[in-house]
Design an enzyme around this catalytic site. Structure first.
Site, PDB file in Angstrom:
ATOM      1  CE1 TYR A  51      -3.157  -2.912   0.227  1.00 48.88           C
ATOM      2  CE2 TYR A  51      -3.444  -2.494   2.566  1.00 48.88           C
ATOM      3  CZ  TYR A  51      -3.757  -3.231   1.434  1.00 48.88           C
ATOM      4  OH  TYR A  51      -4.650  -4.269   1.522  1.00 48.88           O
ATOM      5  N   GLY A  52       0.293   2.286  -0.636  1.00 45.23           N
ATOM      6  CA  GLY A  52       0.987   3.570  -0.680  1.00 45.23           C
ATOM      7  C   GLY A  52       2.189   3.553  -1.591  1.00 45.23           C
TER       8      GLY A  52
END
Length: 301
Positions: A51-52
């Site tokens: 994520y990110g």
């Protein structure tokens, strides 16, 4: 709070999805969401090394935990196996990825560490022994499986039991009011083995918020196009049922959707994300909404 399956973890009834952190929410915005979630009583964060953009979400969470001094009263979950930067579930990768996650999260242990998806190219024994080593070293408290088919999950649990490895305590499947495959094969296995379920895409990529009612104007959200794919006869029936229940309780469609999921057998807490504190309000409201048996049945048809 509710006990998470057979673990010693007490968790809030909404597992905050942190996939938007470092993606559609920058660090200051993410901090505001985390502050609001914490103020509502929330203590359960779901992230992944993926994520990110690869590590971004974990970094933001680590910065927030350190800035607020909250590490001891927050349950942190993260995952390994899907990010191209650390792909697969080999023993070598699991060990390296866990150290990377610990560093980004600024902590000495991960409360719940998932295999993000099954890795058929690595023997289950190798994967499970590597996870067990992390638990024995005190770097991970409990283990979870995400995106595992029933057969492979059953095999993994059997291997762990035979070898005395720490076993998966939690399953994170794709499950919501319009995605019900989980109920067929996985739910009976989860119940039989005493696992807890933490469903992702609990709001069907935004469809179960009630925001998307026409395919003509899907909006500007990154998930909008996928959300409107549910606008068929079944999807419209679900929305109509949600509207009736939401009106009866004076709450939002999203609140009812999450409350229905939370009240399903084996489910400990749905996972849902928010880019703003305002979006979070309807999500946290689901933790105190108890639907009647008739309401659950009307939504489940």
């Amino acid at each position: 709070m509710t006990k998470l399956g057979n673990t010693e973890l007490d968790v809030y009834g909404l597992n905050l999805g942190c996939n938007v952190f470092g993606w559609t929410a920058d660090e200051p915005q993410s901090f505001r969401v985390l502050d609001a979630y914490s103020a509502a009583g929330g203590n359960f964060l779901d992230s992944a090394d993926l994520y990110g953009g690869g590590g971004g979400s974990e970094t933001i969470i680590g910065n927030w935990l350190t800035a607020r001094g909250r590490r001891d009263d927050v349950v942190v979950a993260t995952k390994v196996g899907m990010w191209d930067g650390r792909p697969g579930l080999s023993a070598k990768n699991i060990q390296a990825a866990a150290e990377d996650s610990l560093r980004r999260l600024q902590t000495d242990h991960i409360d719940l560490y998932y295999a993000h998806r099954d890795d058929p190219d690595t023997p289950l024994e190798e994967t499970l022994e590597a996870f067990d080593a992390l638990v024995r070293a005190g770097k991970v408290r409990y283990l979870g499986a995400s995106n595992y088919p029933a057969g492979r999950l059953a095999d993994a649990l059997s291997i762990s039991d035979r070898n005395g490895f720490a076993r998966f305590a939690v399953l994170q499947p794709h499950y919501n009011l319009v995605e019900r495959d989980y109920e067929r094969d996985l739910a009976p296995l989860v119940e039989r083995e005493g696992l807890a379920t933490l469903p992702y895409f609990a709001l069907a990529k935004g469809f179960l918020t009630g925001k998307y009612r026409t395919k003509d104007e899907p909006g500007d959200s990154p998930r909008a196009a996928r959300a409107v794919s549910y606008l068929d006869a079944d999807g419209e029936r679900v929305l109509a049922a949600l509207d009736r229940v939401a009106e009866a309780h004076g709450v939002s469609v999203a609140t009812v959707s999450l409350a229905w999921l939370r009240q399903q057998p084996t489910v400990a807490a749905p996972i849902a994300s928010a880019r703003t504190p305002e979006q979070l309000t309807d999500l946290t409201a689901s933790t105190t909404l108890d639907l009647t048996t008739d309401e659950v049945a009307s939504l489940s048809l």
